[in-house]
Design a protein around this motif. Structure first.
Motif, PDB file in Angstrom:
ATOM      1  N   PRO A 105       0.815  -1.223   0.000  1.00 59.50           N
ATOM      2  CA  PRO A 105       0.000   0.000   0.000  1.00 59.50           C
ATOM      3  C   PRO A 105       0.853   1.281   0.000  1.00 59.50           C
ATOM      4  O   PRO A 105       0.530   2.239  -0.703  1.00 59.50           O
ATOM      5  N   SER A 106       1.935   1.273   0.750  1.00 55.42           N
ATOM      6  CA  SER A 106       2.836   2.433   0.771  1.00 55.42           C
ATOM      7  C   SER A 106       3.518   2.614  -0.575  1.00 55.42           C
ATOM      8  O   SER A 106       3.674   3.738  -1.059  1.00 55.42           O
TER       9      SER A 106
ATOM     10  N   GLN B 227       2.343   1.769  -3.436  1.00 53.13           N
ATOM     11  CA  GLN B 227       1.348   2.264  -4.393  1.00 53.13           C
ATOM     12  C   GLN B 227       1.195   3.778  -4.303  1.00 53.13           C
ATOM     13  O   GLN B 227       0.934   4.436  -5.309  1.00 53.13           O
ATOM     14  N   GLN B 228       1.386   4.319  -3.111  1.00 53.87           N
ATOM     15  CA  GLN B 228       1.313   5.770  -2.948  1.00 53.87           C
ATOM     16  C   GLN B 228       2.614   6.437  -3.381  1.00 53.87           C
ATOM     17  O   GLN B 228       2.601   7.390  -4.157  1.00 53.87           O
ATOM     18  N   VAL B 229       3.728   5.935  -2.883  1.00 52.34           N
ATOM     19  CA  VAL B 229       5.032   6.554  -3.145  1.00 52.34           C
ATOM     20  C   VAL B 229       5.468   6.381  -4.595  1.00 52.34           C
ATOM     21  O   VAL B 229       6.068   7.281  -5.186  1.00 52.34           O
TER      22      VAL B 229
ATOM     23  N   ALA C 123       3.474   5.796  -7.325  1.00 54.22           N
ATOM     24  CA  ALA C 123       2.251   5.803  -8.138  1.00 54.22           C
ATOM     25  C   ALA C 123       2.552   5.860  -9.636  1.00 54.22           C
ATOM     26  O   ALA C 123       1.826   5.265 -10.438  1.00 54.22           O
ATOM     27  N   ASP C 124       3.624   6.538 -10.017  1.00 58.12           N
ATOM     28  CA  ASP C 124       3.991   6.652 -11.439  1.00 58.12           C
ATOM     29  C   ASP C 124       4.773   5.438 -11.949  1.00 58.12           C
ATOM     30  O   ASP C 124       5.192   5.428 -13.106  1.00 58.12           O
ATOM     31  N   LYS C 125       5.004   4.464 -11.077  1.00 54.82           N
ATOM     32  CA  LYS C 125       5.726   3.234 -11.415  1.00 54.82           C
ATOM     33  C   LYS C 125       7.079   3.515 -12.092  1.00 54.82           C
ATOM     34  O   LYS C 125       7.330   3.091 -13.218  1.00 54.82           O
TER      35      LYS C 125
ATOM     36  N   TYR D 170       4.122  -3.580  -8.051  1.00 51.20           N
ATOM     37  CA  TYR D 170       4.323  -3.258  -6.630  1.00 51.20           C
ATOM     38  C   TYR D 170       4.779  -4.476  -5.817  1.00 51.20           C
ATOM     39  O   TYR D 170       5.628  -4.358  -4.942  1.00 51.20           O
TER      40      TYR D 170
END
Length: 165
Positions: A30-31, A33-35, A37-39, A65
């Motif tokens: 989950p972290s 996915q936030q940090v 986000a731009d992959k 992720y």
């Protein structure tokens, strides 16, 4: 010497508690996915495949992720147990134990094996011998690197003192 023993005890207690947590309690997806986000580096990471415990781990098989988390978790094993190995090495050296590096690597192997065995009793976790090998490789690598840095630094300091004379 006392401080090395206290640090080792603190690390072992921390290791025990971390190993007692289920994957769901430990996941950083989950972290990520936030940090991330731009992959970032997705294209590069998509070219990497790791065979681990008989399975292919990749962006394709696990998703971006989960693959990044896998790499972070394994790097943490390698570096974390490498640092444990160095601390044990310093303790053994302080005790003037012959072959301190070898015994530190063996001790780290034993700690890693006990840690993985402990994980077999935690719901949602598995004890994997490959992790013991990864942990031991981390100890071996970081202890050798530490010793090389010590030798180079010692030689460099000796040369500086000769130049000043």
């Amino acid at each position: 010497m006392k401080r090395y023993i206290l640090v080792i005890i603190a690390i072992l207690i921390t290791l025990f508690f971390v190993s007692s947590m289920s994957y769901q309690q430990q996941t950083i997806v989950p972290s990520l996915q936030q940090v991330l986000a731009d992959k970032p580096f997705e294209e590069l990471l998509s070219k990497i495949e790791v065979t681990y415990w008989g399975q292919t781990i990749s962006v394709e098989t696990r998703g971006y992720y989960h693959f990044v988390e896998f790499l972070i978790r394994k790097a943490t094993h390698f570096v974390g147990f490498g640092l444990i190995g160095i601390i044990i090495y310093l303790l053994y050296r302080k005790l003037k134990l012959k072959h301190a590096a070898l015994f530190a690597i063996i001790s780290t192997f034993i700690i890693a094996a006990i840690d993985e065995f402990h994980q077999t009793f935690v719901p949602g976790r598995t004890g994997i011998f490959n992790d013991v090998l990864l942990d031991t490789a981390g100890a071996f690598t970081l202890i050798i690197l530490f010793k090389v840095i010590q030798l180079v630094t010692k030689k460099w300091m000796k040369e500086i003192s000769i130049c000043r004379s």
